[in-house]
Design a protein around this motif. Structure first.
Motif, PDB file in Angstrom:
ATOM      1  N   ALA A  38       0.712  -1.249  -0.003  1.00 19.71           N
ATOM      2  CA  ALA A  38      -0.061   0.012   0.023  1.00 19.71           C
ATOM      3  C   ALA A  38       0.872   1.196  -0.015  1.00 19.71           C
ATOM      4  N   MET A  39       0.505   2.223  -0.663  1.00 21.36           N
ATOM      5  CA  MET A  39       0.986   3.408  -0.959  1.00 21.36           C
ATOM      6  C   MET A  39      -0.016   4.424  -0.510  1.00 21.36           C
ATOM      7  N   THR A  40       0.276   4.992   0.594  1.00 14.72           N
ATOM      8  CA  THR A  40      -0.544   6.076   1.347  1.00 14.72           C
ATOM      9  C   THR A  40      -0.151   7.533   1.301  1.00 14.72           C
ATOM     10  N   LEU A  41      -0.940   8.558   0.846  1.00 13.93           N
ATOM     11  CA  LEU A  41      -0.675   9.857   0.742  1.00 13.93           C
ATOM     12  C   LEU A  41      -1.441  10.452   1.902  1.00 13.93           C
ATOM     13  N   TYR A  42      -0.677  11.260   2.546  1.00 10.17           N
ATOM     14  CA  TYR A  42      -1.318  11.990   3.922  1.00 10.17           C
ATOM     15  C   TYR A  42      -1.191  13.553   3.604  1.00 10.17           C
ATOM     16  N   ASP A  43      -1.868  14.260   3.869  1.00 13.65           N
ATOM     17  CA  ASP A  43      -2.004  15.729   3.741  1.00 13.65           C
ATOM     18  C   ASP A  43      -1.643  16.233   5.257  1.00 13.65           C
ATOM     19  N   LEU A  44      -0.446  17.086   5.523  1.00 16.19           N
ATOM     20  CA  LEU A  44       0.216  17.415   6.804  1.00 16.19           C
ATOM     21  C   LEU A  44      -0.034  19.006   6.912  1.00 16.19           C
ATOM     22  N   SER A  45      -0.962  19.404   5.850  1.00 12.31           N
ATOM     23  CA  SER A  45      -0.781  20.862   5.998  1.00 12.31           C
ATOM     24  C   SER A  45      -1.608  21.381   7.170  1.00 12.31           C
ATOM     25  N   SER A  46      -2.739  20.647   7.500  1.00  7.55           N
ATOM     26  CA  SER A  46      -3.591  21.202   8.598  1.00  7.55           C
ATOM     27  C   SER A  46      -2.831  21.173  10.056  1.00  7.55           C
ATOM     28  N   GLY A  47      -1.895  20.573  10.179  1.00  6.33           N
ATOM     29  CA  GLY A  47      -1.057  20.444  11.362  1.00  6.33           C
ATOM     30  C   GLY A  47      -1.788  18.943  11.884  1.00  6.33           C
ATOM     31  N   GLU A  48      -2.645  18.398  11.199  1.00 14.03           N
ATOM     32  CA  GLU A  48      -3.201  16.964  11.478  1.00 14.03           C
ATOM     33  C   GLU A  48      -3.002  16.145  10.422  1.00 14.03           C
ATOM     34  N   GLU A  49      -2.539  14.883  10.614  1.00 14.26           N
ATOM     35  CA  GLU A  49      -2.339  14.028   9.619  1.00 14.26           C
ATOM     36  C   GLU A  49      -3.785  13.518   9.085  1.00 14.26           C
ATOM     37  N   GLN A  50      -4.009  13.867   7.562  1.00 12.96           N
ATOM     38  CA  GLN A  50      -5.169  13.430   7.173  1.00 12.96           C
ATOM     39  C   GLN A  50      -4.882  12.735   5.896  1.00 12.96           C
ATOM     40  N   ILE A  51      -5.717  11.344   5.818  1.00  7.70           N
ATOM     41  CA  ILE A  51      -5.302  10.396   4.676  1.00  7.70           C
ATOM     42  C   ILE A  51      -6.075  10.874   3.528  1.00  7.70           C
ATOM     43  N   VAL A  52      -5.308  11.187   2.237  1.00  6.01           N
ATOM     44  CA  VAL A  52      -5.890  11.661   1.014  1.00  6.01           C
ATOM     45  C   VAL A  52      -6.279  10.500   0.040  1.00  6.01           C
ATOM     46  N   HIS A  53      -5.472   9.560   0.119  1.00  2.00           N
ATOM     47  CA  HIS A  53      -5.899   8.363  -0.775  1.00  2.00           C
ATOM     48  C   HIS A  53      -4.749   7.185  -0.390  1.00  2.00           C
TER      49      HIS A  53
END
Length: 83
Positions: free
Chosen positions: A46-61
């Motif tokens: 699995a390859m997981t893309l996380y958005d770290l911009s908000s200060g919290e780790e959010q899974i994008v895809h």
């Protein structure tokens, strides 16, 4: 924008990780790994893309693969060399 991409193998073993500071870096890495259609929704890799911009780790895809696509290691290493 700040993102992290993790690539894990069977049993969630961390194989590669990269932090990207732009969408261009993300797109480049994804394009290199996804250039071959090795997708498998039930795959052990699995390859997981996380958005770290908000200060919290959010899974994008989450991308799943039956095995590690060619050039995956090289794609992650290239991100580290650009950093």
């Amino acid at each position: 924008m700040k993102y992290r991409i993790d690539f894990r193998g069977p049993e969630q073993t961390m194989l590669y990780t990269a932090v990207c500071n732009s969408t261009l870096e993300v797109e480049t890495l994804l394009r290199q790994v996804l250039q071959y259609d090795w997708s498998d929704e039930n795959g052990a890799y699995a390859m997981t893309l996380y958005d770290l911009s908000s200060g919290e780790e959010q899974i994008v895809h989450v991308y799943r693969f039956k095995m590690e696509p060619p050039y995956t290691k090289a794609a992650f290493e290239a991100v580290h060399h650009r950093s």
